[in-house]
Design a protein around this motif. Structure first.
Motif, PDB file in Angstrom:
ATOM      1  N   PHE A   1      13.702 -11.550 -27.761  1.00 47.14           N
ATOM      2  CA  PHE A   1      14.824 -11.581 -26.822  1.00 47.14           C
ATOM      3  C   PHE A   1      15.693 -12.800 -27.098  1.00 47.14           C
ATOM      4  N   VAL A   2      15.078 -13.953 -27.224  1.00 49.02           N
ATOM      5  CA  VAL A   2      15.818 -15.201 -27.496  1.00 49.02           C
ATOM      6  C   VAL A   2      16.607 -15.060 -28.794  1.00 49.02           C
ATOM      7  N   ASN A   3      16.000 -14.460 -29.802  1.00 51.30           N
ATOM      8  CA  ASN A   3      16.670 -14.280 -31.097  1.00 51.30           C
ATOM      9  C   ASN A   3      17.863 -13.334 -31.012  1.00 51.30           C
ATOM     10  N   SER A   4      17.932 -12.502 -29.974  1.00 53.29           N
ATOM     11  CA  SER A   4      19.028 -11.535 -29.834  1.00 53.29           C
ATOM     12  C   SER A   4      20.238 -12.115 -29.088  1.00 53.29           C
ATOM     13  N   LEU A   5      20.150 -13.359 -28.655  1.00 51.48           N
ATOM     14  CA  LEU A   5      21.243 -13.984 -27.896  1.00 51.48           C
ATOM     15  C   LEU A   5      22.426 -14.317 -28.795  1.00 51.48           C
ATOM     16  N   PRO A   6      23.615 -14.479 -28.222  1.00 51.90           N
ATOM     17  CA  PRO A   6      24.791 -14.860 -29.028  1.00 51.90           C
ATOM     18  C   PRO A   6      24.538 -16.162 -29.790  1.00 51.90           C
ATOM     19  N   ASN A   7      25.139 -16.311 -30.960  1.00 51.74           N
ATOM     20  CA  ASN A   7      24.951 -17.498 -31.797  1.00 51.74           C
ATOM     21  C   ASN A   7      25.421 -18.795 -31.146  1.00 51.74           C
ATOM     22  N   SER A   8      26.307 -18.705 -30.175  1.00 59.98           N
ATOM     23  CA  SER A   8      26.851 -19.903 -29.528  1.00 59.98           C
ATOM     24  C   SER A   8      25.892 -20.519 -28.520  1.00 59.98           C
ATOM     25  N   CYS A   9      24.753 -19.861 -28.290  1.00 60.65           N
ATOM     26  CA  CYS A   9      23.811 -20.388 -27.309  1.00 60.65           C
ATOM     27  C   CYS A   9      22.403 -20.402 -27.878  1.00 60.65           C
ATOM     28  N   LYS A  10      21.511 -21.065 -27.136  1.00 57.16           N
ATOM     29  CA  LYS A  10      20.098 -21.091 -27.519  1.00 57.16           C
ATOM     30  C   LYS A  10      19.271 -20.880 -26.263  1.00 57.16           C
ATOM     31  N   GLY A  11      18.105 -20.343 -26.447  1.00 54.65           N
ATOM     32  CA  GLY A  11      17.204 -20.121 -25.330  1.00 54.65           C
ATOM     33  C   GLY A  11      15.889 -20.831 -25.571  1.00 54.65           C
ATOM     34  N   VAL A  12      15.335 -21.391 -24.516  1.00 57.11           N
ATOM     35  CA  VAL A  12      14.042 -22.053 -24.582  1.00 57.11           C
ATOM     36  C   VAL A  12      13.141 -21.397 -23.544  1.00 57.11           C
ATOM     37  N   ILE A  13      12.033 -20.864 -23.993  1.00 53.48           N
ATOM     38  CA  ILE A  13      11.070 -20.237 -23.089  1.00 53.48           C
ATOM     39  C   ILE A  13      10.165 -21.336 -22.542  1.00 53.48           C
ATOM     40  N   THR A  14      10.058 -21.423 -21.215  1.00 52.66           N
ATOM     41  CA  THR A  14       9.267 -22.465 -20.566  1.00 52.66           C
ATOM     42  C   THR A  14       8.360 -21.853 -19.505  1.00 52.66           C
ATOM     43  N   ASP A  15       7.674 -22.705 -18.786  1.00 53.36           N
ATOM     44  CA  ASP A  15       6.845 -22.301 -17.649  1.00 53.36           C
ATOM     45  C   ASP A  15       5.876 -21.180 -18.006  1.00 53.36           C
ATOM     46  N   ARG A  16       5.109 -21.439 -19.059  1.00 50.65           N
ATOM     47  CA  ARG A  16       4.101 -20.497 -19.545  1.00 50.65           C
ATOM     48  C   ARG A  16       4.660 -19.110 -19.821  1.00 50.65           C
ATOM     49  N   GLY A  17       5.889 -19.080 -20.316  1.00 53.49           N
ATOM     50  CA  GLY A  17       6.506 -17.828 -20.728  1.00 53.49           C
ATOM     51  C   GLY A  17       7.238 -17.072 -19.649  1.00 53.49           C
ATOM     52  N   GLU A  18       7.267 -17.609 -18.413  1.00 53.27           N
ATOM     53  CA  GLU A  18       7.891 -16.885 -17.303  1.00 53.27           C
ATOM     54  C   GLU A  18       9.365 -17.202 -17.110  1.00 53.27           C
ATOM     55  N   LEU A  19       9.873 -18.239 -17.751  1.00 55.98           N
ATOM     56  CA  LEU A  19      11.295 -18.589 -17.644  1.00 55.98           C
ATOM     57  C   LEU A  19      11.894 -18.739 -19.027  1.00 55.98           C
ATOM     58  N   CYS A  20      13.150 -18.362 -19.156  1.00 57.89           N
ATOM     59  CA  CYS A  20      13.908 -18.639 -20.367  1.00 57.89           C
ATOM     60  C   CYS A  20      15.202 -19.302 -19.922  1.00 57.89           C
ATOM     61  N   GLN A  21      15.380 -20.538 -20.361  1.00 53.89           N
ATOM     62  CA  GLN A  21      16.592 -21.288 -20.042  1.00 53.89           C
ATOM     63  C   GLN A  21      17.547 -21.150 -21.222  1.00 53.89           C
ATOM     64  N   ILE A  22      18.724 -20.616 -20.945  1.00 56.47           N
ATOM     65  CA  ILE A  22      19.697 -20.342 -22.007  1.00 56.47           C
ATOM     66  C   ILE A  22      20.918 -21.208 -21.763  1.00 56.47           C
ATOM     67  N   MET A  23      21.313 -21.952 -22.801  1.00 50.04           N
ATOM     68  CA  MET A  23      22.437 -22.865 -22.665  1.00 50.04           C
ATOM     69  C   MET A  23      23.259 -22.887 -23.947  1.00 50.04           C
ATOM     70  N   ASN A  24      24.344 -23.630 -23.908  1.00 52.66           N
ATOM     71  CA  ASN A  24      25.169 -23.835 -25.083  1.00 52.66           C
ATOM     72  C   ASN A  24      24.287 -24.404 -26.195  1.00 52.66           C
ATOM     73  N   ARG A  25      24.504 -23.951 -27.409  1.00 55.12           N
ATOM     74  CA  ARG A  25      23.694 -24.394 -28.552  1.00 55.12           C
ATOM     75  C   ARG A  25      23.697 -25.916 -28.700  1.00 55.12           C
TER      76      ARG A  25
END
Length: 186
Positions: free
Chosen positions: A84-108
């Motif tokens: 899922f994180v890899n499918s995000l737009p190139n202008s942003c990045k996602g970090v999976i946290t909280d034992r896999g239950e949250l994904c924080q997505i922000m500007n790259r």
């Protein structure tokens, strides 16, 4: 990042990217979505289970009127996929946290480490003189690159591996204890 009421650094997501992220999340079956704008969460669900009493407003995300967002947060009871994180737009990045239950997505270009570097440059502080504490994946870069990186005892194993030291847990005053034992030495 703010220093003495002066904004030092920020990188936001465009509205276009924010809405694209929400569409991608829904296609992946991640339907609990929050958008962070100016320290407030706007979500399509009751966030109290994930964030307690954080300032939150339940809204229809597609109908929101905004220009930019700081972050999109995906909440899930099932582990969020790195694909899922890899499918995000190139202008942003996602970090999976909280034992896999949250994904924080922000500007790259947004991260705790980038903000720390910006503030250190503004204040004229060497990176070697920075002590960083953390416990989750979004702290990895900062822990690895700071002069001294300290993982909390409750940190993810990958954070502990890059840290210079491991201190007690958040709940057991790990930061205060480290400072007392290593910095405020008499």
């Amino acid at each position: 990042m703010i220093d003495n009421q002066e904004l030092v650094y920020k990188k936001e997501l465009s509205k276009k990217d924010t809405l694209e992220i929400t569409e991608i999340a829904e296609k992946w079956g991640y339907n609990q979505i929050c958008i962070e704008i100016n320290d407030k969460l706007y979500s399509n669900f009751d966030t109290s289970e994930f964030f307690g009493n954080a300032l939150n407003q339940k809204v229809n995300l597609a109908e929101m009127n905004f220009e930019k967002a700081y972050k999109v947060i995906i909440c899930s009871k099932k582990t969020i996929s790195q694909n899922f994180v890899n499918s995000l737009p190139n202008s942003c990045k996602g970090v999976i946290t909280d034992r896999g239950e949250l994904c924080q997505i922000m500007n790259r270009e947004a991260s705790k480490w980038t903000s720390t570097k910006q503030l250190s440059e503004k204040l004229g502080i060497s990176i070697d003189d920075i002590i960083a504490f953390g416990d989750d994946y979004n702290d990895l870069e900062m822990i690895k690159n700071a002069g001294i990186g300290i993982a909390m005892a409750n940190a993810e194993e990958s954070v502990k591996k890059v840290a210079d030291f491991v201190t007690n847990t958040n709940m057991n005053d790990g930061i205060a204890n480290y400072i007392k034992e290593n910095i405020l030495v008499i």
